[in-house]
Design an enzyme around this catalytic site. Structure first.
Site, mmCIF file in Angstrom:
data_model
loop_
_atom_site.group_PDB
_atom_site.id
_atom_site.type_symbol
_atom_site.label_atom_id
_atom_site.label_comp_id
_atom_site.label_asym_id
_atom_site.label_seq_id
_atom_site.Cartn_x
_atom_site.Cartn_y
_atom_site.Cartn_z
ATOM 1 N N ASP A 36 0.842 -1.164 0.026
ATOM 2 C CA ASP A 36 -0.012 -0.145 -0.202
ATOM 3 C C ASP A 36 0.956 1.142 0.088
ATOM 4 O OD1 ASP A 36 -2.507 -0.686 -0.542
ATOM 5 O OD2 ASP A 36 -3.176 -0.442 1.607
ATOM 6 N N ASP A 274 -11.100 39.605 -30.792
ATOM 7 C CA ASP A 274 -10.302 38.318 -31.298
ATOM 8 C C ASP A 274 -11.259 37.335 -30.624
ATOM 9 O OD1 ASP A 274 -8.463 36.863 -32.570
ATOM 10 O OD2 ASP A 274 -7.944 36.222 -30.333
ATOM 11 N N GLY A 409 -9.060 31.682 -34.155
ATOM 12 C CA GLY A 409 -10.272 32.230 -34.958
ATOM 13 C C GLY A 409 -9.765 32.241 -36.604
ATOM 14 N N LEU A 410 -8.521 32.736 -36.640
ATOM 15 C CA LEU A 410 -8.047 32.781 -38.212
ATOM 16 C C LEU A 410 -7.964 31.327 -38.571
ATOM 17 C CD1 LEU A 410 -7.394 34.280 -40.551
ATOM 18 C CD2 LEU A 410 -5.077 34.336 -39.666
HETATM 19 S S1 SF4 Z 1 -7.633 -2.277 -2.252
HETATM 20 FE FE1 SF4 Z 1 -7.035 -1.013 -0.528
HETATM 21 S S2 SF4 Z 1 -5.889 -2.142 0.783
HETATM 22 FE FE2 SF4 Z 1 -5.859 -3.280 -0.961
HETATM 23 S S3 SF4 Z 1 -3.972 -2.434 -2.175
HETATM 24 FE FE3 SF4 Z 1 -5.890 -1.227 -3.074
HETATM 25 S S4 SF4 Z 1 -5.718 0.430 -1.438
HETATM 26 FE FE4 SF4 Z 1 -4.706 -0.973 -0.622
#
Ligand code: SF4
Length: 531
Positions: A36, A274, A409-410
């Site tokens: 994570d 413009d 624009g142009l």
């Molecule tokens: S689902 Fe949630 S816990 Fe699992 S890797 Fe993704 S962020 Fe992390």
């Protein structure tokens, strides 16, 4: 289960990380599986922060699951406190840890940690990142901010700006400037750069400037209830909104609504000759509710665009965005499914998209220019230069940003007039998109031009078949046949509006049971939709 390739928002613990990373002197202990720590990259790469987020992960592995994961949490928590000595801790679980139900808050309570410990309950399977930011900030305010004496001079808290926020860094400076011009000082900015100690002084302010409702509305309401601090409802993005904001703050604080407009260039830029070609450009808006709401007003009232579709991905604001849709005469799209967004954009066939990083990709696929107005954003939207969205300078920045992807624009005239030119032919695309020019809307038909020229009837909607096979059986767009002269006439329409013209004509024909589109049908449809 839902099949998902892109998500507009991360899980709620990423929201909590954004609050922790924005602050100083706060540490987050996150019960989470190995891997994570990927979320660190959001801050060190996308926002280019020069330090790791103040987050310690328990990083449990598969083999830990049969054992004491609660013990791992407590040990990690103690070590994090001993190492970082923060003024306060927040503790919580990521999605996987939520399933093993170790209760980080309860566990931390049983420990002797001598600073405030705030437990976060973030339901990862029901809510998302913005909920995580709002809830974390609210819990911190609830735990830390008590009644204190008001500052003798009029002061404001700026609440809501945080890490990984779209232009939050520069918006803070703009809003400080607006307040300074009215003689209003700053009490606390939070969570951005605030310490837990700073947050104990929140109650001393006379007004809360709610910069981003997504991230701080619950805290603003709480402070209004418990500390008697009113909060602003106008987000100062756009010239009109900034005027309203100044008036609102002046009213709440009982001061003069003074404004220094000397740096404001957007209204004249937009009025100058413009910009005439911008009038009526059809735009589709998508992003977070706050940025979409403010952008819609700018698009219509300050740029002269026509809003042909709008929506947001954060369902918490569905009601207000639906009301906004009504005001603009379109049905608001509330979804976090980018495929639905892509479909809606395709159907509306706008000339420009104002959206997030996802809509940039959608725009690229559909060959529609796009400017970014809202998170999620990529690294290029954390620029080194000063680039607010709020206040007077924000209006200048927005004008430049929105205009840039459009054909000038142009060039628009040249592209329409010299379709056969080696430089300005349809597929060349706008010059500023260089060799990577998006495929123009309708370019899929380019290859059919030769057949059309040869006088053959060709099917340009739906699946290609040999001309002899053409036996239209219904009245839908998939059985529509464009006659050669109509096809040639369609090609005379500049590519950026051709998609819309084609769809309108097919719709017009289908409603009348017509299956062969001739030049007459094309012009009848044009007259019909012009009424
Ligand atoms: S689902 Fe949630 S816990 Fe699992 S890797 Fe993704 S962020 Fe992390």
């Amino acid at each position: 289960m839902k099949l998902t390739v892109w998500t507009y928002e991360g899980p709620p613990h990423v929201g909590a990380m954004r609050v922790a990373t924005a602050m100083k002197g706060l540490h987050y202990v996150l019960h989470a599986p190995q891997g994570d720590t990927y979320a660190d990259l959001l801050f060190t790469m996308i926002e280019r922060r020069n330090h790791r987020p103040p987050v310690t992960y328990t990083t449990f592995e598969g083999r830990d699951l049969g054992e004491d994961t609660a013990g791992i949490f407590k040990k990690t928590c103690q070590e994090a406190y001993d190492r970082f000595r923060p003024q306060a801790l927040i503790v919580g679980a990521s999605c996987t840890a939520e399933l093993i139900q170790d209760d980080p808050g309860g566990l931390a309570e049983t420990m002797d940690i001598p600073v405030p410990v705030v437990a976060l309950e973030l339901p990862s399977y029901q809510r998302k990142e913005n909920f995580g930011t709002d809830e974390t900030f609210y819990q911190l305010v609830k735990a830390l901010a008590g009644p204190v004496e008001k500052t003798p001079e009029v002061t404001a808290n700026l609440i809501g700006p945080l890490a990984l926020g779209f232009r939050h860094r520069d918006d803070i400076e703009e809003v400080k400037g607006l307040l300074y011009e009215m003689g209003i000082g700053i009490n606390v900015v939070a969570p951005f750069d605030a310490t837990p100690q700073d947050m104990t002084r929140l109650g001393a302010a006379h007004v809360n400037i709610l910069m981003y409702p997504e991230h701080a509305e619950t805290a603003a309401r709480h402070m209004e209830r418990t500390l008697g601090i009113p909060y602003t409802k106008t987000v100062p993005i756009g010239v009109g909104a900034t005027h309203d904001f100044v008036a609102e703050v002046a009213r709440i604080c009982g001061v003069q609504p003074k404004k220094d407009l000397s740096r404001l260039r957007q209204p004249w830029w937009s009025k100058s000759v413009d910009s005439t070609y911008l009038t009526g450009k059809r735009v589709f808006l998508f992003g977070d509710a706050t940025h979409v709401t403010t952008a819609a007003r700018i698009a219509r009232d300050e740029m002269g665009f026509e809003v042909v579709g709008l929506g947001c991905y954060n369902r918490e604001f569905a009601r207000s965005v639906r009301a906004l849709g009504k005001e603009f005469g379109v049905e608001a799209l509330i979804t976090d499914d980018y495929l639905e967004v892509e479909k809606a954009i395709e159907d509306a066939a706008p000339e420009m998209i104002l959206g997030t990083q996802m809509e940039r990709h959608i725009g690229k696929r559909l060959g529609i220019p796009c400017a970014v107005i809202s998170a999620p954003v990529h690294v290029q939207d954390f620029p080194a230069r000063y680039s607010p969205q709020m206040g007077w300078e924000g209006a200048n920045v927005i004008f430049d940003t929105w205009i840039h992807p459009l054909v000038m624009g142009l060039e628009e005239h040249l592209l329409a007039m010299f379709r056969e030119d080696f430089e300005f032919h349809d597929e060349a695309g706008p010059s500023h998109h260089g060799g990577h020019a998006p495929k123009p809307v309708g370019a899929e038909q380019a290859g059919l031009a030769a057949d059309a020229e040869a006088g053959a009837e060709v099917r340009i909607s739906g699946k290609m078949k040999d001309a002899e096979e053409e036996v239209p059986t219904g009245t839908g767009s998939d059985v529509m046949v464009w006659l050669a002269d109509a096809e040639r006439e369609l090609k005379k329409i500049p590519f950026f509006v051709r998609g819309k013209a084609k769809r309108n004509t097919e719709k017009f024909a289908a409603e009348r049971g017509v299956t062969e589109i001739s030049v007459d049908t094309l012009y009848e449809a044009k007259a019909h939709f012009a009424r």
